[in-house]
Design a protein around this motif. Sequence first.
Motif, PDB file in Angstrom:
ATOM      1  N   GLU A 208      47.702   7.902 -85.650  1.00 17.21           N
ATOM      2  CA  GLU A 208      48.527   7.219 -84.659  1.00 17.21           C
ATOM      3  C   GLU A 208      48.988   8.151 -83.539  1.00 17.21           C
ATOM      4  N   THR A 217      47.087   3.041 -82.754  1.00 19.89           N
ATOM      5  CA  THR A 217      46.440   3.491 -83.984  1.00 19.89           C
ATOM      6  C   THR A 217      44.928   3.346 -83.887  1.00 19.89           C
ATOM      7  N   GLN A 220      43.816  -0.127 -87.448  1.00 19.77           N
ATOM      8  CA  GLN A 220      44.887  -1.109 -87.582  1.00 19.77           C
ATOM      9  C   GLN A 220      45.146  -1.491 -89.042  1.00 19.77           C
ATOM     10  N   SER A 223      47.385   1.218 -90.599  1.00 19.62           N
ATOM     11  CA  SER A 223      48.735   1.193 -90.031  1.00 19.62           C
ATOM     12  C   SER A 223      49.482  -0.074 -90.410  1.00 19.62           C
ATOM     13  N   MET A 418      49.738  -3.996 -82.672  1.00 20.02           N
ATOM     14  CA  MET A 418      48.915  -2.831 -83.006  1.00 20.02           C
ATOM     15  C   MET A 418      47.515  -2.958 -82.425  1.00 20.02           C
TER      16      MET A 418
END
Length: 682
Positions: A208, A217, A220, A223, A418
């Motif tokens: 990230e 990120t 995804q 994260s 994200m």
Amino acid sequence: MINAKKPKIWYGGDYNPDQWEMPVWDEDLRLFKLAGIDVATLNVFAWANNQPDEETYDFDWLDEMMDKLHADGVGVCLATSTAAHPAWMARKYPDVLQVDFDGRKRKFGGRHNSCPNSPTYRKYASRMAEKLAERYKNHPALLIWHINNEYGGAGNCYCDNCESAFREWAKARYGTLEELNRAWNTAFWGHTFHDWEDIVLPSGLSEEWISNGRTNTNFQGISLDYMRFHSDSLLECYKLEFEAVKKHTPDVPVTTNLMGAFKKLDYHKWAKHMDVVSWDNYPRFDTPHSYTGMMHDLMRGLKDGQPFMLMEQTPSQQNWQPYNSLKRPGVMRLWSYQAVARGADTILFFQLRRSIGACEKYHGAVIEHVGHEHTRVFRECAQLGEELGKLGESLLDSRVQAKVAILFDWENWWAVEMSSGPSIALQYVDEAHKFYDALYRAGIAADVVGVEADLSRYELVVAPVMYMVKPGVADKLEKYVQAGGTFITTFFSGIVDENDLVKTGGYPGELRKLLGIWAEEIDALLPSQRNRIVVPDGAAGLKPEYECGMLCDLIHTEGAEVKAVYGDDFYAGMPALTVNKSGAGEAWYLATSPEASFLQDWLSQLCASRGIQPILPSVPEGVETTIRSKDGQDYLFVLNHNADSVTVELGGRGGADLLTGRLLEGKAELAGRDLWIVKLNA
């Protein structure tokens, strides 16, 4: 019912007598009586006082204050004090200290400063909760437990304990590395994991980075799971304390204060473990009243419409914003009643007496630094306290009734923002608020609920930017529409599954059949660019055209009827708004983000065609309406957010105002920043 032990709308707030000498305590109790305060939240940040070292516990100050408050008729919302660990703990057990996004070990300082996966923190936090429960389980002042405080209010933790716990969390979720690699799509960039120990947390040291205030990120899926894991880790801390106090006080309700649309924690998951939802409401001077209303409705929706606690608001000034304006005369009272109108059964402040030092010394309080009752803020607080006393239990446990629901999902929020495209301008909460605001302006009540909610009670369900479609949700929506419901979703919907993997076969994925469309491309417009929604002549209640922008889905129909098209660019004439009939209901797709007037016009006529009527036929701009109902009795709230008086047409409704006893019917004048609570005639 929240208020069973004290059957009225509770009135009070956070009180920190541990910051003051004894003579101040007695003066505060005198002032509490004058202000009508009957509930005090104690012990929120007193861990260091209560436990000066590893073995010593000292609750003498708390014993005395609990007794004093009870003798004066004031109940206690008792906090467990675990939102900031003591300095001795950080020195002796450094595993309690967080590691930040860039891998730096924190030192003691701040609050919410504990690693949620620290064995030391969990041990001593649950032990503190149990010590308090053992001591005060039979104390007559105890009304409710307040676990910790504003969980998640500091940075996430990236320490070795968290990394190890994340691996165990992932094992429990996926079972095998093969399934984890599939869900995270680790074949991309050669990230395939062959050993659980190879998995590291996504941070500034790995996947990230932060740009323009937004976390980006490379993966995804990883994260997204870290966000889930972090929310679950804090929830486990909460549950340990919950269980500790319930062991000794099974009949005392338990809460922790949430923070509205707070991104880091999945409040739908948290609410399942809370007896009562409570939250802290801190709008800015210029926050739209509809946004505050949506936050109240979101909190109410976490537990199926059950009344909630307003745990914190400021009597006037806040202190952490760039410009900390005073609440103008009447605003504190009005905003307090806005909370009641939307389901609050308590009105509590942070704080009851202003601190004299540190970062919240300029945050407003019922008792200002001058220390007496001769202030504007105190007079307004005393007026509200008197009114709430007169209301008694008339409104307690009454419910807001709505025929419209807006679906709001935290995991979808995380995934949307994200995403590595299509536009940085796409903000999930803002898109939800656009729909809510249009309904608010039309005077149409809406619940804000999660995807697990029972949808059968609603005539209309709106799911803005339903990017992530979780397992079973598409089938649930199809059944809802087949049974006669009306469903609306928007651009950038139906794209991915719960792991943020794209559903191949054409957007909107699992929603394609329900919506009767497929989306070929998604155009991201610059802030300076606009397109047009062109509406065919004769469309009821709509103008010939409206502006739109940000994102434009280029869609083709597969059975859906085109209701509006784009006006410009190479996709002029392609569908911008469609509806697909399915069973007894219909599903709408809005392929772009329109100007506010489009949503206001469209949703008003759509609701009217389904028999969803506004609470009052017409109200002036800046006037808010809602209804709470109890035992067959309706209570109409009319709140004037304008500084000047307005004329309100009650439209055949009438009754007595609970606050003044005045009989209201037909047209009546409502003063600026004033309100009515009308007990409607049968």
